[in-house]
Design a protein around this motif. Structure first.
Motif: not given
Lengths: 202, 202, 202, 202
Positions: B33-34, A33-34, A117, A27-31, B119-122
């Motif tokens: 992504s949401a 919902s991703a 997030i 969650f921390r890294e990607q959020g 920050g949370q993007l791939q």
DNA sequence: CATGAATGAGCCTTCATTCAT
DNA sequence: GATGAATGAAGGCTCATTCAT
């Protein structure tokens, strides 16, 4: 069935915690919902379906992570301040800054996931956590207020904007800080304390 | 990418812009992504399929938003500093702080979307934007460095941590600030400038 | 956008109807929860995801099938009775029996699906259809009541149990009847009419 | 399957029966595929995994329920007819009607579950039960045939359609009848007998 | 330019089933 | 006998994407 006191964590408790930690990191890294349940499951080395033995939904996992994360910083900061006894208010606030940073950057992924997030979650996911968030904000406000009353910080500074400024500067570290050693966080804390109190001018 | 030479925007350009603005707002509020293409399409009052007339993919939209967002703050800050002429460095930095905040909180959703979701993007989505981000960081570093050389800020302050601290405090505003009037942003800027330079101690 | 009057069915309407018919057939054969969207899609020769272009959910499909099914018998029976003009009540009821059977066994799968699966659905799925069901029951009750008033059926017969008995015998045909020719249904109807009115005793 | 010679039921036998009764009730109410093993387990106050100590699969439970359900009506009807001795055929058929209704609506959930869900099961689940079903049908056919030979029912009535009509009217009661008292079922039986033999005409 | 219709991969979730204890 | 823990296949549903019109 009966809750044992301070017993060793059961296998089930270990699995549950592993899921939570894996999820928090992702969650921390990607959020939120991703992150997919399959990713969480893979990180916890189980199958996706097994997650539902421990949690009702993806949102239930989030819920517990948010709660644990905030509770963790809050308690860390309270403990640090309490440990300072009758130190100056500056000292107390410095310790709070340090504790907040350590909780955020070192302790676990719960706090950093929370900070990172929370803002983008849907209303219904944020709602249950608002009371505790407010309580934490009030705790810092009290700290600054006391310091101002004691004449340790300038009288013309408004408390709320101050708190937002300081916590904002602390929280933003989560966007870039990568853990190397405990020293780093402490060094970061020291710098931050100095900047907050003395500013940068000569 | 868009061909234009100060001519009036064509209908197509207007649609394109509407899509970008709608997407930026949603990205900022919910994350990348949401946010669905159908949400974007609905906000732009077109059908989801039509988006593909203007963009190759959801990622292409993101890409342009990230680029425009960063370019926008960067240019605002440069313009503000340039406009200061030979003022003191403190003044120049103060203007940079104000410009950054105005760009972030007022001008459009591009900058705020960028700050909030980057920050949370791939990895592969971040990569193309790194050079510009670095350039922006170096610009601030130069500002602080010059100020230190000129003796306007303390000699013991390291530049990079300082820049991270200041920009962090500025960026975090995106998490809570809700636009009411232009005054608010300027007031916020003034408070921040003061806090950064003078700190909070009496 | 504007609804055309009596226009040819569009491609979309045809797809929608195909989905409904495919679903009705499967629901009747296997029940609601044993039928998967993938089965429905296969029967309609589309992909499962495409169903959602036309329907919000599996339950929405069910809803429309139940509604169409009941409406269809109801209207058939009303039309048949109306067409009888001032015939005897026995004749009117006989026509109602025939119309009900034809609707149930011949016309489409909507009515048979409705009759067959309604009883095992969850409460919230049944609820919206109750008013129409009651209206249909009342329609039959009126038919029998008028016949009794006119002295065409025995005075000691209670209306509601009678209606339940007759409609029950009709509905049960759905459990075993397999369509071969129109004659079969009409023959079945004639037999049923006779049994209902004259009984089996010598 | 269960070994027993009029001995008291063991604990295991009680568990097994409890599972069967719980399942039958749920199958009747919701259908086979809408009923989960966890629902059955909860109703039987055990854990889902424990069911596998007694049954090989969900289908094995169904199998036994179907079998017991049909056997139960069949035997009830046979016993009732046998008990009538040399009564008229009308009387024998009346008793068969009553016995069928009592078995269906009162005795247990096995019969009602069978009647209600059989038609929607997959072929391979129905197959093993067909011989007994046919035997039951033949039993009724014989009853009607004898009555016709004895001149107690009209000579022009075909046996099979008659049996289907009567059993259909009886079976449909399972769709609406809710048990209140034994009298109700008997009253229902009496009404049905009358309707079947004398019809409704004056 | 724009859309309506459709796709298919993948998501969250459910569930019958397994098995070590 | 019975369960707690886990599985994996499949189910309903979503969504970025495609493409004929």
């Amino acid at each position: 069935m009966a809750k044992q006191e301070a017993s060793l964590p059961t296998k089930a408790e270990k699995s549950r915690n592993l899921i939570l930690h894996s999820a928090a990191k992702l969650f921390r890294e990607q959020g939120f919902s991703a992150t997919t349940l399959r990713q969480i499951a893979a990180a916890a080395r189980i199958e996706a379906g097994s997650i539902y033995y421990y949690f009702d939904s993806k949102e239930a996992i989030l819920d517990e992570i948010l709660d644990r994360g905030l509770r963790h910083v809050f308690e860390s900061v309270k403990a640090a301040v309490k440990g300072a006894g009758q130190a100056t208010y500056r000292r107390r606030i410095e310790l709070a800054i340090e504790a907040h940073l350590v909780a955020l950057l070192e302790s676990s992924d719960f706090t950093s996931a929370n900070i990172r997030i929370y803002g983008q979650l849907q209303e219904h996911l944020k709602k249950p956590h608002r009371p505790l968030r407010r309580a934490y904000a009030r705790y810092w406000d009290k700290l600054f207020l006391d310091a101002r009353k004691a004449g340790e910080i300038r009288a013309d500074i408004e408390i709320e904007p101050l708190r937002i400024f300081v916590i904002g500067a602390l929280n933003w570290t989560v966007e870039w800080f990568r853990l190397d050693s405990k020293d780093d966080v402490l060094k970061l804390a020291r710098r931050t304390q100095l900047m907050v109190f003395d500013g940068i001018k000569k």
